[in-house]
Write a protein that holds these residues in place. Structure first.
Motif: not given
Lengths: 559, 257, 269
Positions: A39, A73, A76-77, A79-80, A116-117, A119-120, A123-124
């Motif tokens: 990512v 997308l 990403y999840s 990774t989290a 991180f928040f 970043e997400s 991305l959206y």
């Protein structure tokens, strides 16, 4: 103080069933890292592709970028999820050590979470806004969202790097007696290997992103049913491979810097890494990189089959292959050979009287530099194959390029051979000259080539999609090898701490304190790579589900 | 036939094998190539050849012709059966050679430069090795130190490491591996003086675990020599071989040696 | 489509298998945790006991005598109905608790010889480090009693050298030679514990071969080998006792002592 009291009441370790605590943390950390590299690497790729799309007015690149952002997308999840699993495992299996880390780095962990928040959400916005902000100035705004995404990602990585580099190379004034409350967080972050690892990982992520993109493209290529689809994914595979190999050429320099910092921080740590129980790891590494070089070139040479005009260069590729094979042989020659007692007696030790000459730095550096030059020449031929230069100085230009190659190769060979006759300290300096010659050659030849290609005529349309399936399997081998290599180098970096959680500050007294042998590590790495590829395959498949519709759409846009 | 890629590949493989197994040992000062290395080289060559035959569509098709013919054509039945038999036999022999009990000691892996400890105890005195320089370089008369080192060397080390410091002492042939050759640019020329001090003081018995199996017969000289004598002999080694010790300032990484 | 998926899976698995195989084919070296480190400041009783267990049953060589039941008390399970050592060590000597008694019994073995046994036990501090001795004490305490050894008892491990074996730190000087470095053969035979097993003249046990006329059976080289590498050749009739004789006499004696002993024994015809 309260934190300290809490920490003291915690149990030292807990165990994980069957694979043990070390194995559990190993798998979680490795997978988190691989997805994180994915990512981080792919957005860089996407932003560059989008920029080429905007400024080069090539719709194909824009579509490529979007296709990848969609995969992001889901990745990403993943990774989290793996990050959460890792945190959870660390906190439960190594509670005391985890408490120690949080006492020092607590503040940066909150920053990490909030970035991180951000970043997400960036991305959206980036993905879902793609079709909304499509033209004119809003496209530029959209593109800068992509850049912002990369900035967040890089910051996140830098923060996480500080924790693990602290474990490797804590600042020298921190001792086992230092109270955690007295350690300034910035002091702990700015440790010896922090920046080298940041840079090394940044470049490594580009390589990794390119390789995964290549694997994705080859998967879709093999699965595609129409010629147009095949052409698109063939081209995408080529771009991925190009980026991966191009970034790979720079990676060793970052690695060299990192190794140097480790040596300067602690000599015995450095020797453990290069000459101690890990010395064989570097022979395996040489083998893997030889595979990368060979597979990358193989892909290019097969690719010449789809380029009209490439026949001119066919006769030369076998000589490049010879250079690569001989280079791989020299580079892979171990200094200390595996031999049974009869062979040992015949050789008078585990050092071969003749081949031992090939096992030292001078020979290996020479081999690698020549392999880099050969790979670069392959790229150049590939680029040149389809064009007929029209500039009046075309012939002279090509001759100058040829001369540059010859000079670079001569410099590499000269210092390689001379290295045998001088002392270590001088010899180390020689590798700088060799690398300098190769880099200079690459830069100048590329500049001339770009100028030469101005307004050049085409020798016919490149038949994208006209590739035999075996070339696509070469891309797969590249991706698997990159991923495996990443796991191996991660083992080297983490393993040189040996039985310390924090080098010479907090000892590891758990039953898993010993650093395992290479065989065990290889099994763990293979398991991690397999899980990762299976998950990535699943993500690709999910991406394919949604893909169907966009492909038709893109057809109408045309290119 | 002569230019058929299949037979060219076979010929190339054979040439490579002959060169590696018989050619290299014939070079002056060379010795036989260990099996593990032969395997490694041959695999690399094989991969190279496979790349060569398959990177061009036309060549790849021609390359496959004989293989295809042997597998399907009825007139080649004898060859097919013979090949299948030979293959089965080869797998059998290989399996047998792998499981057969052997008297040879298993190959062992030994690390040439084991990681030194960061400090060591020399007759009860703790010496930190990190950043340590030869103290004799800074004090006293160099000529005296060298004379001491020379005396210590010829009284203790010469029998194994030789008159010319080349590892060819009187007893050298009795050891396997043979004593270190200091004249070689791969030994003391690669090391710091503190590393050499550590190796002399602790000898074979003091090697760390990852350094084993080392098979070093060198005694731990701390029981016989004083600290200054060891430092003096270190000075002498570098002086007599004209190597310079690696210094702490520029001990960079890199290198797989 | 499935054919392609399978082929991809085969390529991926094949590549992984080759890498794993190569990494497993080369000889394996694991980086061990240095032993001495296990007895650091935050050592737990369990760690001490397990370290002591290893020493007792392994390199410490204790079972050579303790355990056969004839030459030394059986301390691990039951000695003449008294139970294991951990249960009775506290009451063995008035004024000494279990810990102190055991430590002294290990380092001054002549002090408390159990009636009915010869004073053959060597001073273990010659072969073991202080930390190792305390680990042994902890182990012995754990046999039927409670472990009272703590990190506070253990002297700080001087010269902890990561990556080096603990044996490194104590091999200095010539001070470890037994009998104070004396070359008097009988003194060496007594102090080295030889007579615990071997009979020489009127003195000694009968676990190992009688040395009274050893010179008639072995030449000097044979005797030297028998001392330095006891298990290289086992005298006929003593096969069951193979492995009992300590293998570290070579490290405990000076060369002069060894030669004096060889000459002395060679002369016994």
């Amino acid at each position: 103080m309260i934190l300290q009291a809490v920490a003291d009441t915690l149990p030292l370790y807990r165990d994980f069933p069957i694979i043990g605590s070390r194995g559990a943390v190993w798998i979680a950390a490795e997978l988190h890292l691989m997805f994180a590299a994915f990512v981080l690497g792919v957005p860089m790729f996407a932003v560059v592709a989008e920029a080429i799309g905007i400024f080069g007015k090539d719709q194909r690149y824009d579509r490529l970028a979007k296709e990848f952002t969609r995969l992001l997308l889901i990745a990403y999840s993943a990774t989290a999820i793996w990050g959460a699993v890792l945190t959870f495992l660390l906190a439960t299996l190594y509670p005391r050590f985890w408490a120690y880390l949080t006492q020092i780095f607590g503040a940066s962990m909150w920053v990490y979470v909030s970035i991180f928040f951000f970043e997400s959400f960036t991305l959206y916005l980036y993905y879902y806004g793609w079709d909304r902000w499509k033209v004119g100035r809003s496209k530029i705004v959209h593109w800068s969202l992509g850049i912002l995404l990369n900035i967040w990602g890089t910051l996140v990585m830098f923060i996480a790097d500080s924790w693990l580099t602290y474990m490797m190379t804590p600042p020298r004034d921190i001792t086992p007696e230092t109270a955690t409350t007295s350690i300034k967080i910035w002091h702990a972050i700015m440790n010896h290997t922090w920046m080298p690892i940041n840079i090394h990982r940044l470049i490594g992520n580009v390589v990794f992103g390119g390789a995964i993109v290549g694997a994705y493209a080859s998967y879709r290529f093999l699965a595609s049913t129409s010629d147009e689809e095949r052409a698109h994914y063939d081209w995408m595979g080529y771009v991925g491979n190009f980026i991966a190999i191009a970034a790979l050429i720079v990676l060793p320099f970052a690695g060299y810097w990192l190794g140097r910092e480790i040596y300067q921080y602690d000599q015995s740590m450095g020797i453990t890494m290069m000459g101690g129980f890990m010395s064989w790891l570097w022979v395996i590494q040489a083998f893997l990189i030889a595979v990368l070089f060979l597979a990358g070139n193989y892909y290019l040479w097969i690719g010449m089959g789809r380029i009209p005009g490439a026949e001119r260069f066919r006769p030369y590729t076998k000589w490049l292959l010879a250079v690569l094979v001989i280079g791989a042989i020299v580079w892979g020659t171990p200094h200390t050979m595996i031999a049974d007692s009869r062979e040992l007696t015949a050789m008078g030790g585990s050092h071969h009287p003749f081949l031992g000459v090939l096992g030292v730095m001078s020979a290996k550096n020479t081999a690698v530099n020549l392999m880099i030059l050969a790979t670069f020449l392959s790229f150049l031929m590939y680029r040149r194959a389809n064009t007929r230069p029209v500039v009046p100085w075309a012939k002279t230009g090509t001759q100058i390029q040829g001369a540059m190659f010859a000079i670079a190769a001569a410099i590499v060979l000269f210092y390689g051979i001379r290295g045998y006759f001088v002392e270590a300290i001088v010899r180390i300096g020689y590798s700088v000259y060799q690398v300098g010659a190769v880099l200079a050659c690459i830069v100048f030849v590329t500049v001339i080539d770009v100028l030469l290609a101005r307004g050049a005529e085409s020798r016919g349309t490149i038949q994208w999609g006209k590739m035999p399936p075996r070339s696509q399997y070469a891309l797969f081998i590249l991706a698997v090898t990159f991923t495996w290599l990443m796991g191996l180098m991660g083992f080297a970096r983490s393993g040189i701490r040996q039985h310390w959680h924090v080098w010479q500050v907090i000892p590891d007294t758990s039953p898993y304190a010993a650093t395992p042998a290479l065989g065990y590590a290889a099994i763990m790495i293979s398991v991690c790579v397999l899980i990762f590829l299976a998950l990535v395959g699943f993500i690709f498949w999910l991406g394919g589900l949604a893909e169907k519709s966009t492909f038709v759409e893109a057809k109408h846009v045309g290119h | 036939m002569r230019h058929h890629p299949f037979w060219q590949s076979v010929a190339l493989l054979l040439i490579a094998y002959v060169l590696i197994v018989f050619g290299i040992p014939m070079l002056p000062g060379s010795a036989l190539v260990p099996k593990s290395v032969v395997l490694q080289y041959m695999l690399t060559v094989l991969v190279g050849i496979l790349i060569w035959v398959s990177d061009d569509e036309a060549r790849w098709t021609r390359f496959k012709e004989p293989l295809h013919a042997v597998l399907v054509e009825s007139r080649l039945k004898t060859i097919r059966n013979g090949l299948l038999g030979a293959l089965t036999l080869m797998v059998g022999c290989f399996t047998y050679s792998q499981v057969r009990a052997s008297v040879a000691a298993p190959p062992n892996l030994r690390s040439i430069h084991p990681a030194p400890p960061s400090q060591l105890t020399f007759r009860g005195k703790t010496i930190s090795l990190t950043g340590l320089e030869n103290p004799l370089r800074a004090q006293g008369d160099m000529a005296t130190h060298l004379a001491t080192g020379r005396r210590v060397y010829y009284q203790n080390c010469m029998a194994c490491h030789g008159d010319y410091l080349d590892g060819q002492g009187h007893y050298a042939t009795g050891f396997n591996p043979i004593p270190l050759n200091f004249q070689d640019n791969g030994t003391i020329a690669q090391l710091t003086e503190s590393f050499v001090f550590w190796r002399i003081a602790k000898g074979g018995p003091g090697l760390p675990r990852e350094g084993t199996p080392w098979n070093s017969a060198m005694p731990a000289w701390e029981s016989f020599l004083t600290e200054d004598e060891i430092w003096a002999v270190v000075l002498y080694l570098y002086d007599a071989t004209r190597w310079h010790p690696r210094t702490w300032g520029e001990t960079e990484g890199g290198g797989h040696d | 489509m499935w054919a392609i998926n399978l082929r991809i899976a085969a390529v991926v698995l094949g590549t992984l298998a080759i890498y794993t195989l190569i990494a497993n084919k080369i000889p394996q070296v694991q980086s061990e945790v240095p032993r001495a480190l296990a007895l650091g400041a935050d050592v737990t009783p369990e760690q001490l006991v397990s370290a002591g267990d290893e020493l007792y049953n392994g390199s410490g060589g204790c079972t050579a005598c303790h355990g056969l039941g004839t030459r030394a008390p059986n301390i691990t399970s039951d000695e003449k109905g008294q139970g294991a050592i951990g249960a009775r060590c506290g009451s063995r000597e008035p004024g000494k608790d279990c810990k102190a008694y055991l430590h002294e019994a290990l380092t001054r073995p002549g002090a408390f010889v159990v009636p009915g046994y010869e004073p053959i036990m060597p001073d273990v501090s010659r072969t073991l480090s202080p930390q190792q001795i305390w680990a042994l004490v902890a182990y012995l305490e754990s046999l039927g009693g409670t472990v009272t050894v703590t990190a506070a008892d253990i002297p700080a491990a001087g010269g902890l050298t990561p990556g080096a074996s603990p044996g490194n730190t104590q091999s200095g000087g010539g001070s470890t030679a037994f009998a104070g470095g004396s070359t008097d053969p009988m003194a060496m035979l007594r102090d080295g514990g030889c007579v615990g097993c071997h009979k020489i003249g009127e003195e000694g046990g009968a676990v190992g071969p009688d040395l009274s006329r050893v010179g008639a059976r072995l030449n000097a080289a044979g005797i030297r080998e028998a001392i330095l590498a006891p298990d290289a050749k086992i005298s006929p009739g003593f096969e069951n006792f193979a492995g009992i004789m300590p293998k570290n006499y070579g490290e405990q004696m000076t060369a002069g002592q060894l030669e004096a002993l060889v000459r002395f024994l060679g002369g016994r015809k």
